[in-house]
Write an enzyme that holds these catalytic residues in place. Structure first.
Site, PDB file in Angstrom:
ATOM      1  N   CYS A 187       0.519  -1.292  -0.183  1.00  0.00           N
ATOM      2  CA  CYS A 187       0.351  -0.491  -0.153  1.00  0.00           C
ATOM      3  C   CYS A 187       0.658   1.127   0.714  1.00  0.00           C
ATOM      4  O   CYS A 187       0.095   2.478   0.158  1.00  0.00           O
ATOM      5  CB  CYS A 187      -0.792  -0.680   0.986  1.00  0.00           C
ATOM      6  SG  CYS A 187      -1.743  -1.597   1.266  1.00  0.00           S
ATOM      7  N   HIS A 192      -2.800   7.412   6.400  1.00  0.00           N
ATOM      8  CA  HIS A 192      -3.158   6.462   6.150  1.00  0.00           C
ATOM      9  C   HIS A 192      -4.415   5.821   6.279  1.00  0.00           C
ATOM     10  O   HIS A 192      -5.063   5.520   5.825  1.00  0.00           O
ATOM     11  CB  HIS A 192      -2.069   5.831   6.301  1.00  0.00           C
ATOM     12  CG  HIS A 192      -1.640   3.833   5.602  1.00  0.00           C
ATOM     13  ND1 HIS A 192      -2.171   4.047   4.405  1.00  0.00           N
ATOM     14  CD2 HIS A 192      -2.283   3.041   5.811  1.00  0.00           C
ATOM     15  CE1 HIS A 192      -2.139   3.128   4.074  1.00  0.00           C
ATOM     16  NE2 HIS A 192      -2.141   1.818   4.616  1.00  0.00           N
ATOM     17  N   HIS A 229     -10.013   2.054   0.212  1.00  0.00           N
ATOM     18  CA  HIS A 229      -8.266   2.236   0.491  1.00  0.00           C
ATOM     19  C   HIS A 229      -8.358   1.362  -1.310  1.00  0.00           C
ATOM     20  O   HIS A 229      -8.281   0.102  -1.511  1.00  0.00           O
ATOM     21  CB  HIS A 229      -7.982   0.989   1.833  1.00  0.00           C
ATOM     22  CG  HIS A 229      -6.511   0.931   1.863  1.00  0.00           C
ATOM     23  ND1 HIS A 229      -5.659   1.287   0.998  1.00  0.00           N
ATOM     24  CD2 HIS A 229      -6.503   0.026   3.030  1.00  0.00           C
ATOM     25  CE1 HIS A 229      -4.719   1.458   1.913  1.00  0.00           C
ATOM     26  NE2 HIS A 229      -4.227   0.606   2.594  1.00  0.00           N
TER      27      HIS A 229
END
Length: 577
Positions: free
Chosen positions: A157, A284, A319
């Site tokens: 990620c 995040h 996400h």
């Protein structure tokens, strides 16, 4: 000065920057019911791009009837937008690099045709499992950058943010004239089921930093920025960045957020800024219990009483995994240009010990923003974006020489018996062949070089954890998305090897994984040499790790190519002289 001169974005809340800006300012989430991904888990909300593959092909003028990955289509759309805004028409005579971050690559196509590919030779040109570099080349071709140098970074990620970091470094060292950096990631059954096995997907819209948070929503999308050195048409500046490893766990973050703390601290230091100089942090903020509390601790350690406004935009987009760093970088630039902070949608209840996110502020002057991206394996990266040109960065020593202090090569599975020198039989039994080979070659090379903990770990892999990923894909297809093993998914990312070695050696330094086919090792060695020559590292562990399987070898041979070696692990330790 590294300038952002163009940006492109496509995600759940808009197919271009103006649409994304409008959604951010008006609090419109794009997370909702699945439409294009076909899965038994359709009850899970996702952040899909609101276009079919055919519609995206039409936008790009792609006429082929053959399947094209959404990863490639979305990426090409975002790259074209970025080039157009930067006013870059022809790149003839320019040194151009396209640096893209992805983990699933063309998996959305592979999983649909995997069984057919085993017997139908007409499908052999489709994207194959785990070859991320192919999607990056497709993006370059469809976006009109067919002659560009192409690189793929796969650090889960944090991939897209690391692409921006690499591009900035290349420009600083005058290796290129123009960099297009970012990432693209399509939703797939592979990673939807993978995250579901970890039991971290919320059945409702995610609520980052809320005490009732129950997990994340997966999303998809792409974003790219054009980076140029000393450009006159800057939208914003890349002022500083940090890439560190939490060196704690393959999928969880440490309680005190050590990797995140180090990455943010490095980014601020490079930018020459103090905590009180930051007005906004795009966190995040995944909405998982572990991430949000860990990131909160890291933010408190960095900012203390000077905490800026903080929010996560993942409740807007879901996400977007490997693309999240560039998608959120673009959002940060839009927020800076339009003087507002995006709200943290869905937040109501304070976490005990957590930060209190902003619900959005208009008329907010934003001079400096921090953007965070954290990946599996503790691959933690942070970026500082500034409205004004940053102060001149202190010049690092560019005359440092280096030597190869040790080199170890393993190509025979019989050699893996030597792992008992470093790892217990119990631990070894839980490892696949490639993991064993990577451990053995790396630990031997470090021992031979007299290095206990390297300053940086850089990995090159064309296909990553192929055997494990193939097994997980086979399970999805044969078991109908049921009774899947989380341990397989946890080890499926390309940066699994680099992260595992960092955890073993307690290396909190720079950590990155290149996945651009046969060119991967060249990219890795260039990066290692750059770190040493600029005085940023004294000892760097570089590894090239790949494996094949009978199924993959069959694909390659039927396509008229030579089958890859069943096992290859080469570890090199470079040391500053």
């Amino acid at each position: 000065m590294i300038s952002i001169t163009g940006l492109g974005i496509i995600c759940a809340i808009g197919n271009d920057a103006p649409a994304v800006l409008d959604s951010l300012r008006n609090g419109r989430s794009g997370v909702g019911a699945m439409k294009y991904l076909q899965s038994k888990h359709s009850y899970l909300p996702v952040g899909e791009v609101k276009l079919s593959n055919d519609e995206m092909k039409q936008m790009l003028g792609v006429e082929t009837a053959a399947p094209v990955s959404r990863t490639s289509l979305m990426g090409a759309i975002a790259v074209r937008q970025a080039l157009q805004q930067a006013g870059i028409g022809s790149v003839e005579g320019k040194r151009v690099a396209l640096i893209s971050g992805t983990t699933v690559g063309g998996m959305d196509v592979t999983e649909r045709y995997f069984d057919q590919m085993k017997s139908d030779d007409s499908l052999l040109d489709l994207p194959q499992n785990n070859e991320c570099g192919k999607s990056s080349r497709e993006i370059a071709a469809m976006a009109g950058l067919g002659n560009a140098e192409v690189c793929t970074i796969s650090t889960a990620c944090s991939s897209a943010l690391n692409s921006i970091i690499l591009g900035s470094e290349m420009l600083k060292r005058d290796e290129v004239d123009i960099v297009v950096a970012g990432g693209s990631e399509a939703l797939s059954m592979f990673h939807l089921n993978g995250f579901n096995t970890l039991m971290i997907l919320d059945k409702e819209r995610c609520r980052p930093f809320d005490d009732t948070r129950a997990g994340l929503n997966l999303g998809e999308g792409a974003a790219f920025v054009v980076l140029q050195k000393d450009a006159a048409n800057s939208l914003a500046y890349v002022a500083g960045y940090g890439n560190r490893c939490d060196a704690f766990h393959q999928t969880a973050s440490s309680d005190n957020g050590e990797g995140a703390f180090l990455a943010m601290s490095d980014a601020l230091s490079m930018a020459g800024l103090k905590p009180e100089d930051i007005q906004y942090v795009n966190a995040h903020g995944t909405g998982t219990p572990n991430n949000d509390l860990s990131e909160s601790q890291a933010l408190k350690r960095v900012f203390g009483d000077s905490m800026p406004e903080v929010s996560s935009t993942k409740s807007f987009t879901g996400h977007t995994t490997s693309a999240s760093g560039s998608i959120e970088t673009v959002m940060c630039v839009l927020a800076m240009q339009n003087s507002f902070t995006p709200g943290n949608l869905g937040w109501k209840n304070q976490i005990d010990g957590g930060i209190t996110p902003t619900m959005g502020t208009e008329g907010k002057a934003l001079e400096n923003i921090v953007c965070n991206s954290f990946g599996f394996g503790g691959n933690d990266s942070s970026l500082v974006i500034s409205k004004s040109a940053p102060k001149d960065e202190a010049k690092a020593d560019a005359d440092c020489s280096f030597k190869v202090a040790a080199e170890v090569l393993i190509t025979d599975a019989e050699e893996l018996k030597g792992l008992k020198e470093f790892v217990s039989p119990m631990e070894s039994r839980r490892m696949g062949k490639l993991m064993k080979a990577a451990y053995l070659s790396s630990l031997r090379a470090l021992r031979d070089a007299g290095v206990e903990t390297p300053d940086a770990i850089i990995t090159a892999t064309s296909r990553g954890m192929l055997e494990i990923s193939e097994q997980f894909l086979e399970d999805i297809i044969s078991n109908g998305e049921e009774l899947l093993k989380p341990t397989l998914f946890m080890q499926s990312t390309h940066n699994t090897l680099s992260s595992a070695i960092a955890i073993r050696t307690k290396c909190h330094g720079y950590n990155i994984t290149y996945s651009q086919g046969d060119e991967s090792m060249d990219w890795a060695m260039r990066d290692a040499e750059r770190l040493i020559r600029t005085g940023k590292a004294k000892a760097v562990l570089v590894g090239c790790f790949d494996e094949s399987t009978p199924t993959f070898s069959s694909f390659v041979e039927r396509a008229g190519k030579e089958a890859p070696a069943p096992l290859y692990a080469k570890s090199v330790v470079l040391c500053r002289c």
